[in-house]
Scaffold this motif. Structure first.
Motif, PDB file in Angstrom:
ATOM      1  N   ARG A 187      36.127 -14.661   1.058  1.00 22.38           N
ATOM      2  CA  ARG A 187      35.318 -14.174   0.130  1.00 22.38           C
ATOM      3  C   ARG A 187      35.536 -12.647  -0.174  1.00 22.38           C
ATOM      4  O   ARG A 187      34.872 -11.878   0.768  1.00 22.38           O
ATOM      5  CB  ARG A 187      33.766 -14.599   0.548  1.00 22.38           C
ATOM      6  CG  ARG A 187      33.520 -15.957   0.333  1.00 22.38           C
ATOM      7  CD  ARG A 187      33.191 -16.351  -1.271  1.00 22.38           C
ATOM      8  NE  ARG A 187      31.949 -15.479  -1.722  1.00 22.38           N
ATOM      9  CZ  ARG A 187      30.636 -15.923  -1.683  1.00 22.38           C
ATOM     10  NH1 ARG A 187      30.513 -16.758  -0.978  1.00 22.38           N
ATOM     11  NH2 ARG A 187      29.917 -15.071  -2.084  1.00 22.38           N
ATOM     12  N   ARG A 307      34.119 -28.968   5.138  1.00 25.71           N
ATOM     13  CA  ARG A 307      34.332 -27.673   5.169  1.00 25.71           C
ATOM     14  C   ARG A 307      34.504 -26.931   3.656  1.00 25.71           C
ATOM     15  O   ARG A 307      34.023 -25.797   3.561  1.00 25.71           O
ATOM     16  CB  ARG A 307      35.856 -27.356   5.946  1.00 25.71           C
ATOM     17  CG  ARG A 307      35.639 -27.632   7.306  1.00 25.71           C
ATOM     18  CD  ARG A 307      36.973 -27.364   8.020  1.00 25.71           C
ATOM     19  NE  ARG A 307      36.821 -27.621   9.575  1.00 25.71           N
ATOM     20  CZ  ARG A 307      37.450 -28.502  10.133  1.00 25.71           C
ATOM     21  NH1 ARG A 307      38.204 -29.590   9.679  1.00 25.71           N
ATOM     22  NH2 ARG A 307      37.090 -28.647  11.319  1.00 25.71           N
ATOM     23  N   GLN A 308      35.108 -27.834   2.675  1.00 24.88           N
ATOM     24  CA  GLN A 308      34.965 -27.499   1.402  1.00 24.88           C
ATOM     25  C   GLN A 308      33.734 -27.518   0.867  1.00 24.88           C
ATOM     26  O   GLN A 308      33.562 -26.199   0.011  1.00 24.88           O
ATOM     27  CB  GLN A 308      35.993 -28.454   0.677  1.00 24.88           C
ATOM     28  CG  GLN A 308      37.440 -28.519   0.916  1.00 24.88           C
ATOM     29  CD  GLN A 308      38.620 -28.798  -0.056  1.00 24.88           C
ATOM     30  OE1 GLN A 308      37.970 -29.156  -1.123  1.00 24.88           O
ATOM     31  NE2 GLN A 308      39.632 -28.879   0.263  1.00 24.88           N
ATOM     32  N   PHE A 311      32.074 -24.152   1.968  1.00 27.28           N
ATOM     33  CA  PHE A 311      32.799 -22.805   1.290  1.00 27.28           C
ATOM     34  C   PHE A 311      32.318 -22.827   0.026  1.00 27.28           C
ATOM     35  O   PHE A 311      31.847 -21.884  -0.533  1.00 27.28           O
ATOM     36  CB  PHE A 311      34.423 -22.989   1.536  1.00 27.28           C
ATOM     37  CG  PHE A 311      34.884 -21.784   1.102  1.00 27.28           C
ATOM     38  CD1 PHE A 311      35.155 -20.616   1.943  1.00 27.28           C
ATOM     39  CD2 PHE A 311      35.521 -21.580  -0.268  1.00 27.28           C
ATOM     40  CE1 PHE A 311      35.697 -19.381   1.652  1.00 27.28           C
ATOM     41  CE2 PHE A 311      36.142 -20.382  -0.619  1.00 27.28           C
ATOM     42  CZ  PHE A 311      36.228 -19.330   0.382  1.00 27.28           C
ATOM     43  N   ALA A 316      30.264 -20.395   4.311  1.00 31.17           N
ATOM     44  CA  ALA A 316      31.344 -19.967   4.874  1.00 31.17           C
ATOM     45  C   ALA A 316      31.980 -18.899   4.208  1.00 31.17           C
ATOM     46  O   ALA A 316      31.945 -18.814   2.899  1.00 31.17           O
ATOM     47  CB  ALA A 316      32.402 -21.019   5.140  1.00 31.17           C
ATOM     48  N   TYR A 319      38.239 -19.578   4.698  1.00 33.19           N
ATOM     49  CA  TYR A 319      38.605 -21.157   4.639  1.00 33.19           C
ATOM     50  C   TYR A 319      40.265 -21.021   5.035  1.00 33.19           C
ATOM     51  O   TYR A 319      41.005 -20.445   4.440  1.00 33.19           O
ATOM     52  CB  TYR A 319      38.582 -21.664   3.347  1.00 33.19           C
ATOM     53  CG  TYR A 319      38.608 -22.983   3.115  1.00 33.19           C
ATOM     54  CD1 TYR A 319      37.500 -24.073   3.486  1.00 33.19           C
ATOM     55  CD2 TYR A 319      39.680 -23.590   3.042  1.00 33.19           C
ATOM     56  CE1 TYR A 319      37.866 -25.451   3.687  1.00 33.19           C
ATOM     57  CE2 TYR A 319      40.261 -25.004   2.956  1.00 33.19           C
ATOM     58  CZ  TYR A 319      39.196 -25.894   3.365  1.00 33.19           C
ATOM     59  OH  TYR A 319      39.361 -27.120   3.269  1.00 33.19           O
TER      60      TYR A 319
END
Length: 576
Positions: A187, A307-308, A311, A316, A319
């Motif tokens: 990010r 996890r996706q 994100f 998060a 990644y």
């Protein structure tokens, strides 16, 4: 070569020769025949590649491949390709390998010393698989040319040779894949929000900007800690990825190669990788990041889908879960589709080497020292042909036909040209022109959601035959792709890559078990979850563990001797 192997070859050849008597052909020296009056069913077990899906056009593409192969060669085939997950294929192969009621002509999986590979252990047993050099001499000229082209140090070629009784036999056909491709998606807006605390401007590290720089691991950690402490965002776990993902993108900054089972120590001796320099830095990082919540504390039990989700939802900041260019681009598309505010993503370059203060190290010309992300083995995939294969010459012939023209290869990779795909516009980056592929204009929206065909019948990828990028990536995504695959430096162990260790003699079984078991169970597993073991940190335990080198000195000597012997063998082989 042992009697079992000889008998298996004799029986296979006799069967083929009898067929040849009733209409066969001798394509080459004439010692292995293919019957052009027969239809050969090629039964192939293969693991499902990342991103591979079952498509509505799979059967149509299969029929087109079989028809073109027949028109070009006069040989009739039926492609029976059975797809399994990486977990399933190991069990399926073990159950069926010696089952006389289950014909298997080829098995495709990744080549590795680890126990997850479905084929490496069989490739090491010459009695259980076909020795491929004789059939390649007759039917595999295009295969050999594709493997050997651009093959620096003969790594791809030697990867198919496995040791047996002091000799090496080509018992696997090998792929030739792009060796780069890993990166970290993060990010950019969140990094900018904490710039006053870190002193690091995200524009300096955005790889789409000319002259971009590399962060050190310490600088990256500083950013992640600042983002986690910032009350202005929803980030709870800054870095998401599995332990093996840290290996691909973080450990390499310390000079640690976790892909190879063995590497060179400070004295130039081949040893298990955990005995190579700076391994303790990698273990210490896993422990501290997990303990402090910079990285997932239960990372081994989290799926990449989760996890996706984290994100995309903004919990998060970085990644790195199986972070190939394709995966990061697809995740970026999902992220921007779900977020319409000031959020912004970027990919950063591989980490720079650092001194004890966490500052970048520079070479004599003033350039940052960057090892690169972990390289992918040039011959990541391999195919073995079991000794019971009834049709292995035809399978070799088919793969050779696949490699004979880009037209054939692209039929197997993308499907029928003009129906499943078309050529896209060339893309130029850093003065290099890249060919692209695209979906037909009237099918783009539909096929981008679900591919009609995802390469099921491209058995072994080889970029020397064809290497296109997706035309549907936007300009930024194309820049990401070309930087990750073609511009980023890559880190690996070329000394050991493509040289396989023989099975350790029984006298070293205790050493093998103790070394692997103690490291995995007593050190690595605790580092993954950020816990001490018996009051000691994983790094402290690693220092004690390194004493096993003296305990098992004979085994370490044997390891070094095997690699040195392999290097001499191939140096002599390719010098001729």
């Amino acid at each position: 070569m042992k009697l079992k192997k000889i008998l298996a070859l004799v029986l296979a050849l006799c069967s083929l020769l009898m067929c040849a008597a009733c209409g066969g052909t001798t394509d080459g020296p004439g010692n292995i025949n293919i019957d052009t009056g027969k239809t050969y069913t090629l039964t192939i077990y293969r693991a499902r590649d990342s991103g591979m899906t079952d498509g509505e056009r799979d059967e149509a593409v299969k029929a087109a491949i079989e028809e073109k192969f027949y028109n070009d060669t006069g040989i009739k085939i039926v492609l029976d390709v059975k797809i399994y997950t990486n977990t399933q294929i190991t069990d399926i192969v073990d159950v069926n390998f010696n089952n006389k009621n289950k014909n298997i002509d080829g098995i495709i999986h990744y080549l590795s010393e680890d126990t997850g590979s479905a084929i490496t252990k069989y490739a090491k047993d010459v009695e259980s698989v076909i020795d491929l050099d004789p059939v390649l001499a007759q039917y595999g000229s295009n295969i050999l040319a594709a493997i050997q082209k651009n093959d620096t140090d003969n790594i791809a070629d030697r990867s198919g040779y496995f040791p047996y009784d002091g000799e090496y036999y080509r018992t696997a056909l090998t792929s030739f894949v792009k060796e780069g491709g890993f990166g970290i998606l993060m990010r950019k807006d969140l990094m900018a929000a904490v710039q006053s605390k870190t002193g690091l401007d995200p524009d300096d590290y955005d790889i789409t900007n000319p002259g971009y720089k590399s962060m050190t691991v310490s600088e990256f950690e500083k950013v992640m800690r600042a983002i986690k402490e910032d009350s202005g965002n929803d980030v709870s776990i800054p870095v998401v990825g599995a332990p093996w993902d840290l290996q691909r993108t973080v450990a390499t900054a310390f000079g640690v190669d976790t892909m190879s089972g063995f590497g060179l120590d400070a004295n130039g001796k081949f040893v298990p990788q955990q005995f190579t320099p700076n391994w303790s830095k990698y273990v210490d990082l896993m422990y501290n990041w997990s303990k402090d919540g910079i990285w997932e504390s239960e990372s081994n039990n989290v799926t990449d889908d989760q996890r996706q989700t984290w994100f995309v939802a903004g919990t998060a900041a970085a990644y790195l879960a199986y972070p190939t260019a394709e995966q990061l681009i697809n995740l970026s598309k999902k992220f921007y589709a779900a977020n319409t505010g000031s959020e912004e993503l970027m990919i950063i370059a591989p980490f720079a080497s650092e001194n004890e203060k966490g500052e970048s190290l520079y070479d004599e010309s003033g350039k940052q020292i960057v090892n690169g992300n972990l390289k992918t083995f040039r011959s990541f995939y391999g195919m073995i042909m079991p000794y019971r294969s009834e049709n292995y010459p035809v399978l070799v012939k088919f793969l050779d036909w696949t490699y004979s023209k880009a037209e054939n290869y692209e039929l197997c990779q993308y499907g029928v040209k003009g129906v499943d795909w078309v050529e896209g516009d060339d893309f130029v980056s850093n003065g290099v022109t890249y060919k692209t592929w695209a979906y037909p204009s009237d099918k783009v929206d539909e096929y981008l959601v679900k591919a009609p065909y995802a390469g099921k019948y491209l058995l072994l990828p080889n970029i020397n035959v064809s290497d296109r990028i997706c035309a549907h990536y936007n300009t930024t995504e194309k820049l990401w792709y070309t930087e990750l695959y073609y511009q980023f430096p890559q880190f690996g162990s070329p000394e050991t890559e493509g040289i396989w260790m023989p099975e350790a003699p029984r006298q070293f079984s205790t050493a093998v078990t103790e070394l692997d078991g103690q490291y995995v169970d007593e050190i690595r597993s605790y580092a993954w979850v950020g816990l001490k073991n018996q009051g000691k940190t994983p790094t402290q335990l690693l220092q004690e563990y390194l004493g096993l080198r003296n305990t098992y000195a004979d085994y370490f000597t044997w390891i070094d001797q095997q690699y040195q012997s392999g290097l001499r063998y191939f140096a002599d082989k390719y010098a001729k």
